[in-house]
Design an enzyme around this catalytic site. Structure first.
Site, PDB file in Angstrom:
ATOM      1  N   SER A  12       0.814  -1.223   0.000  1.00 26.20           N
ATOM      2  CA  SER A  12       0.000   0.000   0.000  1.00 26.20           C
ATOM      3  C   SER A  12       0.845   1.270   0.000  1.00 26.20           C
ATOM      4  CB  SER A  12      -0.961  -0.003   1.191  1.00 26.20           C
ATOM      5  OG  SER A  12      -0.263  -0.194   2.403  1.00 26.20           O
ATOM      6  N   ARG A  13       2.089   1.159   0.422  1.00 23.36           N
ATOM      7  CA  ARG A  13       2.949   2.355   0.468  1.00 23.36           C
ATOM      8  C   ARG A  13       4.418   1.938   0.606  1.00 23.36           C
ATOM      9  NH1 ARG A  13       2.942   2.902   6.443  1.00 23.36           N
ATOM     10  NH2 ARG A  13       1.120   1.715   7.092  1.00 23.36           N
ATOM     11  N   VAL A  61      -1.257  -9.573   7.863  1.00 27.98           N
ATOM     12  CA  VAL A  61      -0.258 -10.636   8.019  1.00 27.98           C
ATOM     13  C   VAL A  61      -0.062 -11.041   9.479  1.00 27.98           C
ATOM     14  CG1 VAL A  61       0.963 -10.043   5.874  1.00 27.98           C
ATOM     15  CG2 VAL A  61       1.762  -9.102   8.054  1.00 27.98           C
ATOM     16  N   TYR A 152      11.847  -5.717  17.046  1.00 27.35           N
ATOM     17  CA  TYR A 152      12.000  -5.541  15.593  1.00 27.35           C
ATOM     18  C   TYR A 152      13.267  -6.270  15.099  1.00 27.35           C
ATOM     19  CZ  TYR A 152      12.411  -2.985  11.133  1.00 27.35           C
ATOM     20  OH  TYR A 152      12.513  -2.642   9.811  1.00 27.35           O
ATOM     21  N   VAL A 153      14.357  -6.083  15.832  1.00 31.17           N
ATOM     22  CA  VAL A 153      15.622  -6.707  15.424  1.00 31.17           C
ATOM     23  C   VAL A 153      15.503  -8.230  15.476  1.00 31.17           C
ATOM     24  CG1 VAL A 153      18.041  -7.034  16.080  1.00 31.17           C
ATOM     25  CG2 VAL A 153      17.050  -4.729  16.050  1.00 31.17           C
ATOM     26  N   LYS A 156      13.673  -9.331  12.434  1.00 28.10           N
ATOM     27  CA  LYS A 156      14.434  -9.191  11.184  1.00 28.10           C
ATOM     28  C   LYS A 156      15.607 -10.178  11.121  1.00 28.10           C
ATOM     29  CE  LYS A 156      11.847  -6.067   9.361  1.00 28.10           C
ATOM     30  NZ  LYS A 156      11.100  -6.381   8.138  1.00 28.10           N
ATOM     31  N   ILE A 185      15.876   3.976   4.884  1.00 26.29           N
ATOM     32  CA  ILE A 185      15.122   4.281   3.659  1.00 26.29           C
ATOM     33  C   ILE A 185      14.034   5.319   3.947  1.00 26.29           C
ATOM     34  CG2 ILE A 185      13.793   3.274   1.749  1.00 26.29           C
ATOM     35  CD1 ILE A 185      16.634   2.046   2.117  1.00 26.29           C
TER      36      ILE A 185
HETATM   37  P1  NAP Z   1       5.909   1.612   5.767  1.00 28.91           P
HETATM   38  O1  NAP Z   1       5.966   2.745   4.828  1.00 28.91           O
HETATM   39  O2  NAP Z   1       5.526   1.837   7.192  1.00 28.91           O
HETATM   40  O3  NAP Z   1       4.969   0.488   5.129  1.00 28.91           O
HETATM   41  C1  NAP Z   1       4.694  -0.692   5.820  1.00 28.91           C
HETATM   42  C2  NAP Z   1       3.804  -1.559   4.951  1.00 28.91           C
HETATM   43  O4  NAP Z   1       3.487  -2.744   5.678  1.00 28.91           O
HETATM   44  C3  NAP Z   1       2.501  -0.876   4.605  1.00 28.91           C
HETATM   45  O5  NAP Z   1       2.156  -1.143   3.267  1.00 28.91           O
HETATM   46  C4  NAP Z   1       1.509  -1.531   5.565  1.00 28.91           C
HETATM   47  O6  NAP Z   1       0.232  -1.574   4.956  1.00 28.91           O
HETATM   48  C5  NAP Z   1       2.078  -2.927   5.675  1.00 28.91           C
HETATM   49  N1  NAP Z   1       1.658  -3.585   6.897  1.00 28.91           N
HETATM   50  C6  NAP Z   1       1.940  -3.273   8.172  1.00 28.91           C
HETATM   51  N2  NAP Z   1       1.315  -4.113   9.014  1.00 28.91           N
HETATM   52  C7  NAP Z   1       0.609  -4.979   8.239  1.00 28.91           C
HETATM   53  C8  NAP Z   1      -0.249  -6.059   8.521  1.00 28.91           C
HETATM   54  N3  NAP Z   1      -0.514  -6.459   9.775  1.00 28.91           N
HETATM   55  N4  NAP Z   1      -0.801  -6.726   7.490  1.00 28.91           N
HETATM   56  C9  NAP Z   1      -0.553  -6.356   6.225  1.00 28.91           C
HETATM   57  N5  NAP Z   1       0.248  -5.334   5.885  1.00 28.91           N
HETATM   58  C10 NAP Z   1       0.824  -4.653   6.894  1.00 28.91           C
HETATM   59  O7  NAP Z   1       7.311   0.876   5.867  1.00 28.91           O
HETATM   60  P2  NAP Z   1       8.477   0.628   4.804  1.00 28.91           P
HETATM   61  O8  NAP Z   1       9.604   1.474   5.217  1.00 28.91           O
HETATM   62  O9  NAP Z   1       7.974   0.666   3.417  1.00 28.91           O
HETATM   63  O10 NAP Z   1       8.854  -0.857   5.226  1.00 28.91           O
HETATM   64  C11 NAP Z   1       8.648  -1.994   4.411  1.00 28.91           C
HETATM   65  C12 NAP Z   1       9.509  -3.120   4.950  1.00 28.91           C
HETATM   66  O11 NAP Z   1      10.878  -2.729   4.903  1.00 28.91           O
HETATM   67  C13 NAP Z   1       9.229  -3.473   6.405  1.00 28.91           C
HETATM   68  O12 NAP Z   1       9.307  -4.857   6.596  1.00 28.91           O
HETATM   69  C14 NAP Z   1      10.344  -2.777   7.140  1.00 28.91           C
HETATM   70  O13 NAP Z   1      10.619  -3.406   8.362  1.00 28.91           O
HETATM   71  C15 NAP Z   1      11.477  -2.930   6.149  1.00 28.91           C
HETATM   72  N6  NAP Z   1      12.560  -1.968   6.344  1.00 28.91           N
HETATM   73  C16 NAP Z   1      12.351  -0.631   6.239  1.00 28.91           C
HETATM   74  C17 NAP Z   1      13.417   0.248   6.458  1.00 28.91           C
HETATM   75  C18 NAP Z   1      13.282   1.747   6.351  1.00 28.91           C
HETATM   76  O14 NAP Z   1      14.246   2.456   6.660  1.00 28.91           O
HETATM   77  N7  NAP Z   1      12.149   2.277   5.936  1.00 28.91           N
HETATM   78  C19 NAP Z   1      14.681  -0.265   6.767  1.00 28.91           C
HETATM   79  C20 NAP Z   1      14.848  -1.627   6.856  1.00 28.91           C
HETATM   80  C21 NAP Z   1      13.787  -2.470   6.640  1.00 28.91           C
HETATM   81  P3  NAP Z   1      -1.165  -1.297   5.689  1.00 28.91           P
HETATM   82  O15 NAP Z   1      -0.900  -0.332   6.795  1.00 28.91           O
HETATM   83  O16 NAP Z   1      -2.023  -0.784   4.585  1.00 28.91           O
HETATM   84  O17 NAP Z   1      -1.583  -2.653   6.147  1.00 28.91           O
END
Ligand code: NAP
Length: 244
Positions: A12-13, A61, A152-153, A156, A185
């Site tokens: 979604s984002r 999820v 979280y760690v 992951k 990111i």
């Molecule tokens: P984000 O912008 O907060 O997006 C999180 C996504 O996960 C949203 O699409 C949200 O959709 C979905 N989500 C959360 N809980 C959910 C649930 N219970 N069921 C289904 N969907 C769920 O975060 P992002 O930065 O894009 O992160 C994406 C992935 O990358 C994550 O696993 C995060 O841990 C990892 N990551 C991010 C960073 C960073 O710096 N941003 C760094 C390392 C790893 P809805 O709310 O619509 O359900």
């Protein structure tokens, strides 16, 4: 061969949405899954307008039944799932000494158990097809640890262990299992971080910038491709060099 079908959680984002776009641009049919269906529809409309074949499905999820239902629905729509991107993730930060059980469980259930149950759901058909790509979105902190993020760690780092074990279990069926470990990111997840923390992170990032969702999506698209067919059990760091 016919177009492949990719299922992206958290589409979604942020990073998931960018992954859906990159996979669509590679010619795959893409299933966009998350809780916010309105945002999924918006993302899907953009991809459809550019000529992609998409399907939107609601998924939480954190709930096993929801995962089973969403994947079943998508597999019925497109015939099968060839590429699974376990991207959905949440944070609920706090020092371990005071962390509530609910915060521990929310993060572990969403980030780690959610990925595992999604994998279980797609695995048998992939084994029959003798082709599959599973890509788990981990994090640099899963490799290096981070104070204030024990839940979280752990989730992951757990994804990295899951990736390596599964890669060994299903390699003989021509299914590759890899992780991508993003650094810092620019998404909603990092939006609220203090300027001080952002500066500290950037100072220790050799490339001196935050990553973009596309930086991660390009790595995911590569791991999903035929060009990556001899790569499995790997953790691909996409982190600007903050950890090497
Ligand atoms: P984000 O912008 O907060 O997006 C999180 C996504 O996960 C949203 O699409 C949200 O959709 C979905 N989500 C959360 N809980 C959910 C649930 N219970 N069921 C289904 N969907 C769920 O975060 P992002 O930065 O894009 O992160 C994406 C992935 O990358 C994550 O696993 C995060 O841990 C990892 N990551 C991010 C960073 C960073 O710096 N941003 C760094 C390392 C790893 P809805 O709310 O619509 O359900």
């Amino acid at each position: 061969m016919s177009k492949r079908v990719a299922f992206v959680t958290g589409a979604s984002r942020g990073i998931g949405r960018a992954c859906a776009k990159a996979l669509a641009e590679a010619g795959h049919r893409v299933v966009l899954a998350a809780r916010a269906v309105d945002k999924l529809n918006e993302a899907a409309a953009e991809l459809t307008a550019a000529g992609a074949e998409t399907f939107v499905v609601a998924i939480d999820v954190g709930v096993k039944d929801s995962i089973a239902k969403a994947i079943d629905t998508a597999a019925t729509q497109f015939g099968r799932i060839d590429i699974l991107v376990n991207n959905a993730g949440v944070t609920k930060d706090g020092l371990a000494v005071r962390m509530k059980q609910a915060d521990w469980e929310l993060v572990l259930n969403t980030n780690l158990s959610g990925a595992f149950y999604a994998i279980q759901q797609v695995l048998q058909p992939m084994m029959r097809e003798r082709w599959g790509r599973i890509i788990n979105i981990s994090s640099v902190v899963g490799e290096m640890g981070n104070p204030g993020q024990a839940n979280y760690v752990a989730s992951k780092a757990g994804l990295i262990g899951l990736t390596k074990s599964l890669a060994q279990e299903v390699g003989s069926r021509n299914i590759t299992v890899n992780a991508v470990a993003p650094g810092f990111i620019e998404t909603d997840m990092t939006h609220g971080l203090s300027e001080e923390l952002k500066k500290k992170m950037l100072d220790s990032t050799p490339l001196r910038r935050m990553g973009t969702p596309d930086d991660i999506a390009h790595a995911v698209r590569f791991l999903a491709s035929d060009e990556a067919s001899f790569i499995t059990g790997h953790v691909l760091d996409v982190n600007g060099g903050i950890y090497m």
